[in-house]
Design an enzyme around this catalytic site. Structure first.
Site, PDB file in Angstrom:
ATOM      1  N   LYS A  90       9.610  -1.645   2.285  1.00 23.19           N
ATOM      2  CA  LYS A  90      10.091  -1.362   3.620  1.00 23.19           C
ATOM      3  C   LYS A  90       9.519  -2.381   4.662  1.00 23.19           C
ATOM      4  CE  LYS A  90       8.582   2.620   2.859  1.00 23.19           C
ATOM      5  NZ  LYS A  90       8.466   4.219   2.494  1.00 23.19           N
TER       6      LYS A  90
ATOM      7  N   SER B 297       6.475   0.693  -2.949  1.00 26.54           N
ATOM      8  CA  SER B 297       7.409   1.588  -2.086  1.00 26.54           C
ATOM      9  C   SER B 297       7.072   1.027  -0.434  1.00 26.54           C
ATOM     10  CB  SER B 297       7.072   3.087  -2.204  1.00 26.54           C
ATOM     11  OG  SER B 297       7.482   3.870  -0.981  1.00 26.54           O
TER      12      SER B 297
ATOM     13  N   HIS C 152       1.370  -0.376   9.708  1.00 24.10           N
ATOM     14  CA  HIS C 152       2.083   0.617   8.951  1.00 24.10           C
ATOM     15  C   HIS C 152       0.937   1.548   8.953  1.00 24.10           C
ATOM     16  CE1 HIS C 152       4.347   3.018   6.051  1.00 24.10           C
ATOM     17  NE2 HIS C 152       3.348   2.903   5.441  1.00 24.10           N
TER      18      HIS C 152
ATOM     19  N   ARG D 211      10.437  10.830  -7.276  1.00 23.03           N
ATOM     20  CA  ARG D 211       8.958  10.894  -7.657  1.00 23.03           C
ATOM     21  C   ARG D 211       8.255  12.369  -7.088  1.00 23.03           C
ATOM     22  NH1 ARG D 211       6.618   5.933  -4.402  1.00 23.03           N
ATOM     23  NH2 ARG D 211       4.732   6.941  -5.138  1.00 23.03           N
TER      24      ARG D 211
ATOM     25  N   ASP E 137      14.266   2.760  -2.127  1.00 23.18           N
ATOM     26  CA  ASP E 137      13.007   3.488  -2.216  1.00 23.18           C
ATOM     27  C   ASP E 137      13.230   5.123  -1.721  1.00 23.18           C
ATOM     28  OD1 ASP E 137      10.166   3.535  -1.943  1.00 23.18           O
ATOM     29  OD2 ASP E 137      10.422   4.069   0.132  1.00 23.18           O
TER      30      ASP E 137
HETATM   31  N1  URA Z   1       4.245   6.155   1.789  1.00 20.09           N
HETATM   32  C1  URA Z   1       5.397   5.648   1.303  1.00 20.09           C
HETATM   33  O1  URA Z   1       6.294   4.948   2.015  1.00 20.09           O
HETATM   34  N2  URA Z   1       5.676   5.548  -0.065  1.00 20.09           N
HETATM   35  C2  URA Z   1       4.855   5.952  -0.912  1.00 20.09           C
HETATM   36  O2  URA Z   1       5.110   5.858  -2.075  1.00 20.09           O
HETATM   37  C3  URA Z   1       3.861   6.768  -0.585  1.00 20.09           C
HETATM   38  C4  URA Z   1       3.593   6.821   0.492  1.00 20.09           C
END
Ligand code: URA
Length: 432
Positions: free
Chosen positions: A188, A184, A83, A169, A162
């Protein structure tokens, strides 16, 4: 039972919420039983007061529980994933996936699309004619079994809470919270079924994290969440002050990925890929230490096997792989506009954010989720930090639909380069 306002008040006063209470908030938000304004207030309380580790874990679990969770255990292999927190010119996954698969590891990844100045792997892959990114879970599993590498867009409903929370946010000035960010990202990754993940935590002007301290805090937290939920996590912090490699823009980046798989990639991209591949392979089920992993990855590039795996992967997802031998097979922009140096000297700085924004304005990215992408648009950098340039030498070439579109960003591209008399000290690329 404490009311929702009581939960907000407790967090506002620095108190702690139980797992059940956090689940109630997130579950209630998704079922419309808790109004968005109360979640917004709770987010602001979290922003100022933070979350304890057990609360961060409870939030991660609640985000995962809001949607589907892929189960890849029937493969009988440890699936590795990578990621990136996002950057400019970041085509690392396109090289890394086939490279580690050529070594014998299984690389499965759910990827996103570009948003704002940062690119997205799914958009890059869709520059290739026929390449499918909408892959059902059964196909995902069978491709991993057959080919060892699959990169898909999100077809299943992974951690939908999310997506809602992130959007909230974004408009409530609560993005910059370590706990919210770590929960967050990890929700995922866990929902997508990976068992080991290397996190490329990018730091610098063109990245989500602008400073090292913040990136370090989130990286540490993500590792703790992984450890608590049985996921091996290796965060690697890499610099994103200037774009990675020389190509910025979807099909241009695909071509640069091919060049890198041929062993002819730009030095910074090669360094980041080598570091992430070594970490990923040593987390895989191959049983290699980091030194063996590094050597084997090098061998796969030198022997051409990584490029062959790339071809197999493109074809497995329905793509026309002819561009590997014939780059003209990828759509090219009709106009190329050079940007020249205004003076002679060393490139002391190259602003990744400015280049990312210029590429976005050319159509290589999107501002809103529904925007269409121009896969051929982008920028090729002819110089990077530390290079010596003569006045009028090409600093970059803009690839665009029309001369007017290129001219509209040319000044921004030129001023992204700071050319001065002294050569800057080399900056580290792998920060931690
Ligand atoms: N990337 C994400 O997937 N979530 C966040 O909160 C910040 C960066």
């Amino acid at each position: 039972m404490t009311s929702t306002s009581g939960l907000i008040e407790r967090k506002r006063n620095g108190g702690r919420l139980s797992s059940e209470e956090i689940q109630l908030l997130i579950g209630g938000y998704m079922s419309d039983d808790v109004p968005e304004y109360q979640i917004a207030a709770w987010l602001m309380a979290v922003y100022f007061r933070g979350l304890m580790l057990d609360e961060t874990l409870a939030l991660t679990d609640a985000l995962i529980a809001s949607g589907d969770r892929l189960d890849l255990s029937s493969l009988g292999r440890r699936v590795v994933d990578k990621h990136s927190t996002g950057g400019v010119g970041d085509k690392v996954s396109l090289v890394l996936g086939p490279l580690v698969a050529a070594c014998g590891a299984v690389f499965g990844k759910m990827s996103g699309r570009s948003l704002g100045h940062t690119g997205g792997t799914v958009d890059k892959m869709e520059s290739i004619a026929g390449f499918k990114t909408e892959i059902e879970p059964d196909h995902f599993l069978s491709q991993l079994r057959r080919v060892g590498v699959c990169i898909a867009g999100q077809t299943v409903n992974l951690a939908p809470a999310d997506g809602c929370l992130y959007a909230l946010r974004d408009v409530t000035a609560t993005i910059e919270s370590n706990a919210l960010t770590a929960a967050s990202i990890m929700s995922k990754k866990i929902a997508a079924g990976a068992q080991a993940v290397v996190l490329d935590v990018k730091v610098g002007r063109g990245a989500f994290f602008k400073n090292r301290g913040q990136a370090h805090g989130v990286a540490h937290l993500m590792r703790e969440i992984g450890a608590a939920r049985g996921l091996k996590v290796a965060p690697v912090m890499t610099a994103m002050d200037q774009p990675l490699g020389c190509a910025v823009g979807n099909s241009l980046e695909v071509l640069e990925a091919v060049k890198t798989l041929r062993g002819k990639g730009p030095a910074d991209l090669v360094t980041v890929v080598a570091e992430l591949a070594a970490n990923l392979l040593s987390l895989s089920d191959l049983g290699w230490d980091i030194n063996k992993a590094r050597l084997e990855a090098r061998r796969m590039i030198d022997g051409g096997l990584a490029l062959e795996k790339f071809r197999e992967w493109i074809e497995a997802q329905g793509g026309d792989a002819s561009f590997i031998d014939n780059p003209q097979a990828l759509e090219a922009a009709p106009v190329r506009l050079p940007v020249r140096a205004g003076s002679t000297g060393y490139v002391g700085d190259l602003d990744a954010l400015a280049i990312g924004e210029a590429a976005l304005a050319l159509g290589a990215g999107r501002l809103r989720r529904e925007d269409k992408i121009d896969h051929a648009a982008g920028i090729i950098l002819g110089a990077k930090i530390g290079d010596f340039v003569e006045q009028d030498q090409e600093l970059a070439v803009i690839h665009c639909r029309s001369r007017a579109a290129g001219e509209a960003v040319a000044a921004r591209v030129q001023s992204a380069f700071a050319v001065d008399g002294r050569q800057a000290a080399p900056r580290p690329l792998i920060l931690e």
